[in-house]
Write a protein that holds these residues in place. Sequence first.
Motif, PDB file in Angstrom:
ATOM      1  N   THR A  39       0.850  -1.181   0.000  1.00  0.00           N
ATOM      2  CA  THR A  39       0.000   0.000   0.000  1.00  0.00           C
ATOM      3  C   THR A  39       0.890   1.236   0.000  1.00  0.00           C
ATOM      4  O   THR A  39       2.084   1.147  -0.297  1.00  0.00           O
ATOM      5  CB  THR A  39      -0.905   0.013   1.244  1.00  0.00           C
ATOM      6  N   ASP A  40       0.337   2.379   0.348  1.00  0.00           N
ATOM      7  CA  ASP A  40       1.129   3.603   0.414  1.00  0.00           C
ATOM      8  C   ASP A  40       1.863   3.746   1.737  1.00  0.00           C
ATOM      9  O   ASP A  40       2.600   4.710   1.943  1.00  0.00           O
ATOM     10  CB  ASP A  40       0.238   4.825   0.191  1.00  0.00           C
ATOM     11  N   LYS A  41       1.697   2.782   2.640  1.00  0.00           N
ATOM     12  CA  LYS A  41       2.370   2.813   3.942  1.00  0.00           C
ATOM     13  C   LYS A  41       3.578   1.889   3.911  1.00  0.00           C
ATOM     14  O   LYS A  41       3.502   0.748   3.449  1.00  0.00           O
ATOM     15  CB  LYS A  41       1.411   2.373   5.058  1.00  0.00           C
ATOM     16  N   ILE A  42       4.677   2.381   4.416  1.00  0.00           N
ATOM     17  CA  ILE A  42       5.920   1.617   4.361  1.00  0.00           C
ATOM     18  C   ILE A  42       5.927   0.519   5.421  1.00  0.00           C
ATOM     19  O   ILE A  42       5.376   0.691   6.516  1.00  0.00           O
ATOM     20  CB  ILE A  42       7.135   2.561   4.536  1.00  0.00           C
ATOM     21  N   ILE A  43       6.512  -0.610   5.077  1.00  0.00           N
ATOM     22  CA  ILE A  43       6.639  -1.734   6.007  1.00  0.00           C
ATOM     23  C   ILE A  43       8.116  -1.997   6.247  1.00  0.00           C
ATOM     24  O   ILE A  43       8.878  -2.231   5.300  1.00  0.00           O
ATOM     25  CB  ILE A  43       5.969  -3.000   5.461  1.00  0.00           C
ATOM     26  N   VAL A  44       8.516  -1.949   7.495  1.00  0.00           N
ATOM     27  CA  VAL A  44       9.886  -2.266   7.884  1.00  0.00           C
ATOM     28  C   VAL A  44       9.893  -3.636   8.535  1.00  0.00           C
ATOM     29  O   VAL A  44       9.187  -3.875   9.514  1.00  0.00           O
ATOM     30  CB  VAL A  44      10.458  -1.210   8.849  1.00  0.00           C
ATOM     31  N   SER A  45      10.673  -4.537   7.976  1.00  0.00           N
ATOM     32  CA  SER A  45      10.749  -5.892   8.509  1.00  0.00           C
ATOM     33  C   SER A  45      11.772  -5.994   9.629  1.00  0.00           C
ATOM     34  O   SER A  45      11.536  -6.654  10.640  1.00  0.00           O
ATOM     35  CB  SER A  45      11.101  -6.881   7.395  1.00  0.00           C
ATOM     36  N   SER A  46      12.910  -5.347   9.438  1.00  0.00           N
ATOM     37  CA  SER A  46      13.944  -5.334  10.477  1.00  0.00           C
ATOM     38  C   SER A  46      14.964  -4.254  10.135  1.00  0.00           C
ATOM     39  O   SER A  46      15.010  -3.761   9.006  1.00  0.00           O
ATOM     40  CB  SER A  46      14.639  -6.700  10.586  1.00  0.00           C
ATOM     41  N   TYR A  47      15.791  -3.910  11.109  1.00  0.00           N
ATOM     42  CA  TYR A  47      16.871  -2.952  10.867  1.00  0.00           C
ATOM     43  C   TYR A  47      17.965  -3.166  11.909  1.00  0.00           C
ATOM     44  O   TYR A  47      17.730  -3.753  12.968  1.00  0.00           O
ATOM     45  CB  TYR A  47      16.362  -1.509  10.920  1.00  0.00           C
ATOM     46  N   GLY A  48      19.151  -2.705  11.572  1.00  0.00           N
ATOM     47  CA  GLY A  48      20.248  -2.823  12.521  1.00  0.00           C
ATOM     48  C   GLY A  48      21.588  -2.920  11.822  1.00  0.00           C
ATOM     49  O   GLY A  48      21.700  -2.772  10.601  1.00  0.00           O
ATOM     50  N   SER A  49      22.603  -3.204  12.596  1.00  0.00           N
ATOM     51  CA  SER A  49      23.965  -3.346  12.090  1.00  0.00           C
ATOM     52  C   SER A  49      24.118  -4.724  11.460  1.00  0.00           C
ATOM     53  O   SER A  49      23.892  -5.742  12.105  1.00  0.00           O
ATOM     54  CB  SER A  49      24.966  -3.163  13.233  1.00  0.00           C
TER      55      SER A  49
END
Length: 221
Positions: A52-62
Motif C-alpha cells: 500500500t502507500d504505507k511503508i513496512i519495515v521488517s527489520s533494521y540494525g547493524s
Amino acid sequence: MDTFKPSYIRLYEDGTLLKRVEEVKKYLTECYLCPHGCGADRTKRVGFCKATDKIIVSSYGSHFGEEDVLVGYKGSGTIFFGYCNMRYVFCQNYELSFGGEGRTVSNEELANIMLYIQNHYRCHNINLVSPTHFVPNIIEAIYIAVGKGLNLPIVYNTGGYEKIEILKILDGIIDIYMPDFKYFSSELAMKFSKVPDYPNKAKFVFVNRKLYHISIENWAS
C-alpha cells in the motif's frame, strides 16, 4: 569519513530535496515507480508489489553480511522492507518479499530508524534493502532525518528492476547504488519473477550517480 558530506545535505539546504519529496508523492496514487507500471492508486489498493502507500519495515540494525566495503568494522545499517517489486521465487527473504513480513511505520518513524542506526549502532551507512516500491516514503523520511542530523551515506540495495525517471529523482539523494543483476534470460525472468523485460530494463550501471547504458554482453564480460 570525518570530511564526507552526503550530497543529499546540499539538496536539503538549497530546497531541492523538499521539491523531490513533493514530486514523487504522485506515484503513490498512480504508481509507476518501477517498470511494471501497474498504475495502482496505492492509497486504495495494492500494486504488483502488494504494498500500500504505507511503508513496512521488517527489520533494521547493524549488518555484517554485506560487501566488505560497506560493512567496515561497525556494520552496514540495513533496513529491510516488506514486499518487493521483483518477488523472485528463490528470494532468501521470501517471508518479506512475498509475505510482507514486518510492521507498518510512518515516514517520520522511518526517519527515526535511520537516526537510530547512525547514533546508536554507529553504522557506516544506511542500507535500504529492496526499496523501489517505497521510494516516496524513503525520500520524505530522509528529508525529515536530515533536519534532525542524519549525515550517513545512503545505499540503494536493489534487484535492478528500476525506472530511469525514478533514478533521476533519486540522483543526488543516493550515494551508493548496489544493483544485483538477477537474470540474463527473459524466459527465466518471466518464469521466476513475472518480469520478461527484466534483462533489457536492467542493462544500466550506476557510476558516480550517472547512468551509463551497456549491453548485457559487456556486463557479462
